[in-house]
Design a protein around this motif. Structure first.
Motif, PDB file in Angstrom:
ATOM      1  N   ASN A  67     -14.862  -4.208  -9.770  1.00 45.31           N
ATOM      2  CA  ASN A  67     -13.915  -4.563  -8.618  1.00 45.31           C
ATOM      3  C   ASN A  67     -13.564  -2.980  -7.872  1.00 45.31           C
ATOM      4  O   ASN A  67     -13.381  -2.213  -8.586  1.00 45.31           O
ATOM      5  CB  ASN A  67     -12.535  -5.067  -9.186  1.00 45.31           C
ATOM      6  N   TYR A  68     -13.667  -3.048  -6.432  1.00 38.49           N
ATOM      7  CA  TYR A  68     -13.284  -2.155  -5.952  1.00 38.49           C
ATOM      8  C   TYR A  68     -12.205  -2.400  -4.770  1.00 38.49           C
ATOM      9  O   TYR A  68     -12.320  -3.609  -4.239  1.00 38.49           O
ATOM     10  CB  TYR A  68     -14.428  -1.408  -4.968  1.00 38.49           C
ATOM     11  N   PHE A  69     -11.463  -1.439  -4.336  1.00 40.79           N
ATOM     12  CA  PHE A  69     -10.250  -1.962  -3.406  1.00 40.79           C
ATOM     13  C   PHE A  69     -10.034  -0.864  -2.413  1.00 40.79           C
ATOM     14  O   PHE A  69     -10.277   0.452  -2.946  1.00 40.79           O
ATOM     15  CB  PHE A  69      -9.135  -2.534  -4.148  1.00 40.79           C
ATOM     16  N   ILE A  70      -9.478  -1.132  -1.364  1.00 39.48           N
ATOM     17  CA  ILE A  70      -8.747   0.058  -0.346  1.00 39.48           C
ATOM     18  C   ILE A  70      -7.600  -0.512   0.213  1.00 39.48           C
ATOM     19  O   ILE A  70      -7.467  -1.734   0.327  1.00 39.48           O
ATOM     20  CB  ILE A  70      -9.758   0.395   0.781  1.00 39.48           C
ATOM     21  N   GLY A  71      -6.631   0.358   0.108  1.00 39.35           N
ATOM     22  CA  GLY A  71      -5.418  -0.177   0.339  1.00 39.35           C
ATOM     23  C   GLY A  71      -4.614   0.906   1.382  1.00 39.35           C
ATOM     24  O   GLY A  71      -4.836   2.184   1.643  1.00 39.35           O
ATOM     25  N   VAL A  72      -3.873   0.444   2.563  1.00 46.11           N
ATOM     26  CA  VAL A  72      -3.052   1.220   3.367  1.00 46.11           C
ATOM     27  C   VAL A  72      -1.558   0.818   3.394  1.00 46.11           C
ATOM     28  O   VAL A  72      -1.161  -0.271   3.279  1.00 46.11           O
ATOM     29  CB  VAL A  72      -3.581   1.017   4.761  1.00 46.11           C
ATOM     30  N   LYS A  73      -0.770   1.754   2.946  1.00 46.10           N
ATOM     31  CA  LYS A  73       0.835   1.820   2.986  1.00 46.10           C
ATOM     32  C   LYS A  73       1.359   2.584   4.106  1.00 46.10           C
ATOM     33  O   LYS A  73       0.937   3.787   4.371  1.00 46.10           O
ATOM     34  CB  LYS A  73       1.468   2.073   1.275  1.00 46.10           C
ATOM     35  N   HIS A  74       2.446   2.312   4.644  1.00 44.69           N
ATOM     36  CA  HIS A  74       3.044   2.948   5.933  1.00 44.69           C
ATOM     37  C   HIS A  74       4.507   2.782   5.742  1.00 44.69           C
ATOM     38  O   HIS A  74       4.979   1.967   5.079  1.00 44.69           O
ATOM     39  CB  HIS A  74       2.437   2.140   6.969  1.00 44.69           C
ATOM     40  N   PRO A  75       5.201   3.472   6.629  1.00 41.38           N
ATOM     41  CA  PRO A  75       6.675   3.480   6.671  1.00 41.38           C
ATOM     42  C   PRO A  75       7.238   2.535   7.620  1.00 41.38           C
ATOM     43  O   PRO A  75       8.534   2.571   7.694  1.00 41.38           O
ATOM     44  CB  PRO A  75       7.021   4.896   7.150  1.00 41.38           C
ATOM     45  N   PHE A  76       6.414   1.658   7.974  1.00 38.48           N
ATOM     46  CA  PHE A  76       7.046   0.631   9.282  1.00 38.48           C
ATOM     47  C   PHE A  76       7.392  -0.701   8.552  1.00 38.48           C
ATOM     48  O   PHE A  76       6.489  -1.463   8.334  1.00 38.48           O
ATOM     49  CB  PHE A  76       6.034   0.628  10.290  1.00 38.48           C
ATOM     50  N   SER A  77       8.790  -0.581   8.282  1.00 36.93           N
ATOM     51  CA  SER A  77       9.076  -1.764   7.445  1.00 36.93           C
ATOM     52  C   SER A  77       9.031  -3.409   7.960  1.00 36.93           C
ATOM     53  O   SER A  77       8.864  -4.144   7.380  1.00 36.93           O
ATOM     54  CB  SER A  77      10.615  -1.784   6.855  1.00 36.93           C
ATOM     55  N   MET A  78       8.681  -3.313   9.328  1.00 36.69           N
ATOM     56  CA  MET A  78       8.370  -4.692  10.016  1.00 36.69           C
ATOM     57  C   MET A  78       7.133  -5.222   9.815  1.00 36.69           C
ATOM     58  O   MET A  78       6.922  -6.329   9.762  1.00 36.69           O
ATOM     59  CB  MET A  78       8.757  -4.511  11.373  1.00 36.69           C
ATOM     60  N   LEU A  79       6.152  -4.279   9.387  1.00 38.94           N
ATOM     61  CA  LEU A  79       4.778  -4.562   9.348  1.00 38.94           C
ATOM     62  C   LEU A  79       4.429  -4.827   7.876  1.00 38.94           C
ATOM     63  O   LEU A  79       5.023  -3.862   6.974  1.00 38.94           O
ATOM     64  CB  LEU A  79       3.968  -3.640   9.932  1.00 38.94           C
ATOM     65  N   PRO A  80       3.481  -5.670   7.579  1.00 39.18           N
ATOM     66  CA  PRO A  80       2.978  -5.707   6.098  1.00 39.18           C
ATOM     67  C   PRO A  80       2.087  -4.464   5.754  1.00 39.18           C
ATOM     68  O   PRO A  80       1.253  -4.186   6.463  1.00 39.18           O
ATOM     69  CB  PRO A  80       2.518  -6.995   5.657  1.00 39.18           C
ATOM     70  N   ASN A  81       1.853  -4.147   4.444  1.00 39.05           N
ATOM     71  CA  ASN A  81       0.819  -3.159   3.922  1.00 39.05           C
ATOM     72  C   ASN A  81      -0.574  -4.055   3.701  1.00 39.05           C
ATOM     73  O   ASN A  81      -0.503  -5.206   3.744  1.00 39.05           O
ATOM     74  CB  ASN A  81       1.379  -2.721   2.728  1.00 39.05           C
ATOM     75  N   LEU A  82      -1.476  -3.474   3.875  1.00 41.33           N
ATOM     76  CA  LEU A  82      -2.854  -4.291   3.757  1.00 41.33           C
ATOM     77  C   LEU A  82      -3.551  -3.611   2.579  1.00 41.33           C
ATOM     78  O   LEU A  82      -3.443  -2.398   2.300  1.00 41.33           O
ATOM     79  CB  LEU A  82      -3.585  -3.747   4.998  1.00 41.33           C
ATOM     80  N   ARG A  83      -4.116  -4.608   1.846  1.00 44.66           N
ATOM     81  CA  ARG A  83      -5.076  -4.462   0.816  1.00 44.66           C
ATOM     82  C   ARG A  83      -6.098  -5.063   0.934  1.00 44.66           C
ATOM     83  O   ARG A  83      -6.265  -6.438   0.934  1.00 44.66           O
ATOM     84  CB  ARG A  83      -4.022  -4.549  -0.483  1.00 44.66           C
TER      85      ARG A  83
END
Length: 286
Positions: A67-83
């Motif tokens: 299994n391999y993954f990439i994720g993005v977290k950000h400080p913009f609370s209105m938008l979801p994070n991505l994985r």
């Protein structure tokens, strides 16, 4: 229809005003973070699969999945994070049987061997929100689109051996009175069922920091939202930070993962399969 329902749910999830839910979710250093990781999963598999009314176990083997993954977290609370996560889920198996028939001095033996190659690999596209994170305990909630792209291939080899004794009823006991005639025929048939379906799932994840510095316990799971089938995939384990600086972090994980899928007529594929076993993983983020 299912894809349309999921698209509507995903749009609603993405555009909903959820500002009030994030009072306790400070984003680390108010920076965008990139996460990369992978797992090696030693899975045992049990159950059945195939077409309707022809389910078989095929003696599937204990195999190593990845299994391999990439994720993005950000400080913009209105938008979801991505994985985005890609899981290889394949296996091979075999069944065989022998049937014998005898009429007078003639005999027939039918050898049947079925080899199967199972590939139910998939890619997860996940949007999620950190509902709670106080530095010691975190809880994430989101939606996953699990995109299956594989195939189940069966190769059926049937060998028929017909033996007849020519020269009288006593030819078997007295070969000089006749001779034995053997005729062998082999047929090979291949059947392939492709899997190309998107399943909507609920995504949950949590992490709890332990008193020992750098050590934490985590859990993560995806659970089917629409009850056409039964599908769940969850894991629990320990994570240890080998490197934890303001620039880069690197940790290792060890845990146990269980995935169960009971499908009815997903592109003509029926399954009652369960994969489970220990995994080892690594992750880094910047």
């Amino acid at each position: 229809m299912k894809k349309i329902v999921f698209s509507v749910m995903l749009m609603a999830f993405f555009t909903a005003n959820v500002q009030a839910a994030f009072t306790f979710t400070p984003q680390e250093n108010n920076k965008v973070g990139l996460y990369l990781g992978g797992q090696i999963w030693q899975s045992e598999v049990s159950g059945f699969f195939g077409k309707k009314n022809t389910l078989s176990g095929f003696n599937l083997k204990k195999t190593q999945q990845s299994n391999y993954f990439i994720g993005v977290k950000h400080p913009f609370s209105m938008l979801p994070n991505l994985r985005i996560s890609s899981t290889r889920l394949d296996n091979v198996g075999k069944t065989n049987s022998t049937q014998r028939f005898s009429i007078d001095n003639d005999s027939t033996v039918i050898y049947n061997n079925v080899d199967t190659d199972v590939d139910i690999s998939y890619v997860d596209y996940t949007l999620y929100y950190p509902l709670f994170d106080n530095g010691l305990f975190s809880f994430d909630l989101g939606l996953t689109a699990r995109d299956f792209d594989g195939a189940v291939t069966e190769t059926d080899t049937t060998t028929t051996v017909m033996t007849s004794h020519d020269g009288g009823l006593d030819a078997e006991e007295h070969p000089e009175h006749g001779h034995i005639v053997t005729e062998t025929t082999t047929t090979i048939a291949t059947d392939k069922i492709k899997t190309n379906d998107i399943e909507p799932m609920l995504y949950v994840a949590t992490n709890i920091n332990l008193p020992l510095r750098g050590l934490s316990v985590f859990g993560q799971g995806d659970f089917l939202l629409i009850a056409d089938h039964s599908l769940y995939d969850y894991q629990v384990g320990l994570s240890y930070d080998l490197v934890d600086s303001s620039v880069v972090a690197f940790n290792v994980t060890l845990g146990y993962r269980i995935l169960k899928m009971e499908f009815e007529d997903v592109d003509n594929l029926y399954t009652e399969l369960e994969f489970k076993g220990v995994f080892f993983g690594v992750m880094t983020h910047f």
